[in-house]
Structure formats: structure tokens, C-alpha cells
Write an enzyme that holds these catalytic residues in place. Structure first.
Site, PDB file in Angstrom:
ATOM      1  N   LYS A  74       0.827  -1.220   0.000  1.00  0.00           N
ATOM      2  CA  LYS A  74       0.000   0.000   0.000  1.00  0.00           C
ATOM      3  C   LYS A  74       0.857   1.266   0.000  1.00  0.00           C
ATOM      4  O   LYS A  74       0.589   2.197  -0.756  1.00  0.00           O
ATOM      5  CB  LYS A  74      -0.940   0.030   1.218  1.00  0.00           C
ATOM      6  N   ARG A 130      -9.845   0.259   8.638  1.00  0.00           N
ATOM      7  CA  ARG A 130      -9.385  -1.088   8.971  1.00  0.00           C
ATOM      8  C   ARG A 130     -10.473  -1.893   9.668  1.00  0.00           C
ATOM      9  O   ARG A 130     -10.246  -3.065   9.994  1.00  0.00           O
ATOM     10  CB  ARG A 130      -8.173  -1.001   9.906  1.00  0.00           C
ATOM     11  N   ARG A 183      11.481  -6.355   5.141  1.00  0.00           N
ATOM     12  CA  ARG A 183      11.353  -4.923   5.406  1.00  0.00           C
ATOM     13  C   ARG A 183      11.909  -4.594   6.793  1.00  0.00           C
ATOM     14  O   ARG A 183      12.535  -3.560   6.986  1.00  0.00           O
ATOM     15  CB  ARG A 183       9.877  -4.511   5.301  1.00  0.00           C
ATOM     16  N   ARG A 194      11.133  -0.429  11.998  1.00  0.00           N
ATOM     17  CA  ARG A 194       9.811  -0.486  12.628  1.00  0.00           C
ATOM     18  C   ARG A 194       9.769  -1.598  13.662  1.00  0.00           C
ATOM     19  O   ARG A 194      10.028  -2.763  13.356  1.00  0.00           O
ATOM     20  CB  ARG A 194       8.725  -0.708  11.566  1.00  0.00           C
ATOM     21  N   ARG A 248      -0.347  -9.156  13.458  1.00  0.00           N
ATOM     22  CA  ARG A 248      -0.952  -8.170  12.550  1.00  0.00           C
ATOM     23  C   ARG A 248      -1.746  -8.861  11.445  1.00  0.00           C
ATOM     24  O   ARG A 248      -2.799  -8.380  11.035  1.00  0.00           O
ATOM     25  CB  ARG A 248       0.134  -7.268  11.964  1.00  0.00           C
TER      26      ARG A 248
END
Ligand code: AMP
Length: 189
Positions: free
Chosen positions: A14, A89, A128, A134, A145
Site C-alpha cells: 500500500k 481497517r 522490510r 519499525r 498483525r
């Protein structure tokens, strides 16, 4: 003005695709995850509240998120269009977005759903995590998640289908090709 919801699981691309769409169309981009990470960085009260949820891979409560979204949206001013990335969400968030835009004589133009198999999402997020810095890109939180996504967020696909606004897009392969698929839908909106 186009209001585009870019939808998909964590790691579905996204953010990457939003950046490309901003460049091509001059749209503005609201990433609720980025807004929350900014609050955390600045050490605000909101940031402290958000961090507790984000670190566990859980969602921030709807009422709080809906307020944040409205404030962020109203701060954008006039523009060609807006990309909503990471919001809504949950179904209450989608209903609130619809109401908020209605109140401003506007509506969601389309929901673009990036479809990516779970195994690929996990691989992308672990990779990532090596560079993103993060705290939530670690294996345990990634799994939480994805579970949250399947339980609380994915029902939105059907919600937008009923609204007649859902466009499913193959979200893997070459980044430029995925982008071309998105642009084809956006140009027709
Ligand atoms: P993201 O950058 O979109 O992957 O979001 C990172 C984290 O921020 C999520 O795992 C949630 O904890 C929180 N978050 C971002 N957007 C929302 C939202 N619309 N509703 C609830 N929590 C959110």
C-alpha cells in the site's frame, strides 16, 4: 476530486504504491500508520497511547482513529485527490469515513484491494524489518498483525463490494506492473 482507499494486508504494498500514485496524479496521501508513528516520534500523549497497541500488532480503538482521520483530512486543503492508506481497517471506520465524506459533499470513489498470499506477506515484512526500523516488523508481531487483518479488516472487502466500490488487484509481481493495474482502475473512476 477522487477519494481512493488503498486496501490490503500489512506488507501488501500500500505504501509503495501510494508513493507512485502521488507522483503520477499529484494526490495527497494519508497513511494513518505514518501519522501514528509521527506522534510516537514526537512523544505526544496520543503517541504514547498508540505505541502500546502498535507494539502488540493490535488496532488503535476506532473512536480515536476516526478523530485522527478527520483532523488529518481537514488539514489537507484543496487537492486533486486523496489516497487513504491503512484506513479504514474496521467496518465502523468505513462507516465513519462514508459519513465524514458525505458531510463534506464527497464520497469514496473506489476501493482498490491489493491481493497478496500470506506466505509472501510474511517474507516481505521480515525483509522490510531488516531496514525499516519499525518495531512491529518482527516475526511475532507480523503474525499478530496478519491475524488482526484476517479477523477485523478483511470483512471490509465484502462491505465495499456491497457499496459497489471494490476493485481487486493482483498485488505481486513487478512493482511497475502492479502500479499499471491500479492506474487503469483509477483512470476509469
Ligand atoms: P500501518 O503502517 O498501516 O501498517 O499501521 C501500523 C500500525 O498502526 C497498525 O498495526 C495499527 O496498530 C496502527 N494503525 C494504523 N492505522 C490504523 C487504523 N486505521 N485503525 C487502527 N489502528 C491503526
Amino acid at each position: 476530486m477522487k477519494n481512493i482507499v488503498i486496501f490490503g494486508a500489512p506488507g501488501s504494498g500500500k505504501g509503495t504504491q501510494s508513493d507512485l500514485l502521488v507522483e503520477k496524479y499529484g494526490f495527497k496521501h494519508i497513511s494513518t500508520g505514518d501519522v501514528l508513528r509521527g506522534e510516537i516520534k514526537n512523544g505526544t500523549e496520543l503517541g504514547k497511547t498508540a505505541k502500546a497497541y502498535i507494539d502488540k500488532g493490535q488496532l488503535i480503538p476506532d473512536s480515536l482513529m476516526i478523530d485522527i482521520l478527520a483532523t488529518t483530512y481537514d488539514a489537507l486543503g484543496n487537492c486533486e485527490g486523496v489516497i487513504f492508506d491503512g484506513f479504514p481497517r474496521t467496518i465502523p471506520q468505513a462507516e465513519a469515513l462514508k459519513e465524514m465524506l458525505n458531510e463534506r459533499n464527497s464520497e469514496v470513489s473506489g476501493m482498490l484491494e491489493l491481493q497478496v498470499p500470506d506466505e509472501m506477506l510474511i517474507e516481505r515484512l521480515i525483509n522490510r524489518g531488516k531496514t525499516s526500523g519499525r518495531a512491529d516488523d518482527n516475526e511475532e508481531t507480523i503474525k499478530a498483525r496478519l491475524e488482526v487483518y484476517h479477523n477485523q479488516t478483511s470483512p471490509l472487502a465484502e462491505w465495499y463490494e456491497k457499496e459497489g466500490k471494490r476493485h481487486a488487484i493482483k498485488g505481486y509481481g513487478d512493482i511497475a506492473e502492479i502500479n499499471a493495474r491500479l492506474c487503469e482502475v483509477i483512470d476509469a473512476l
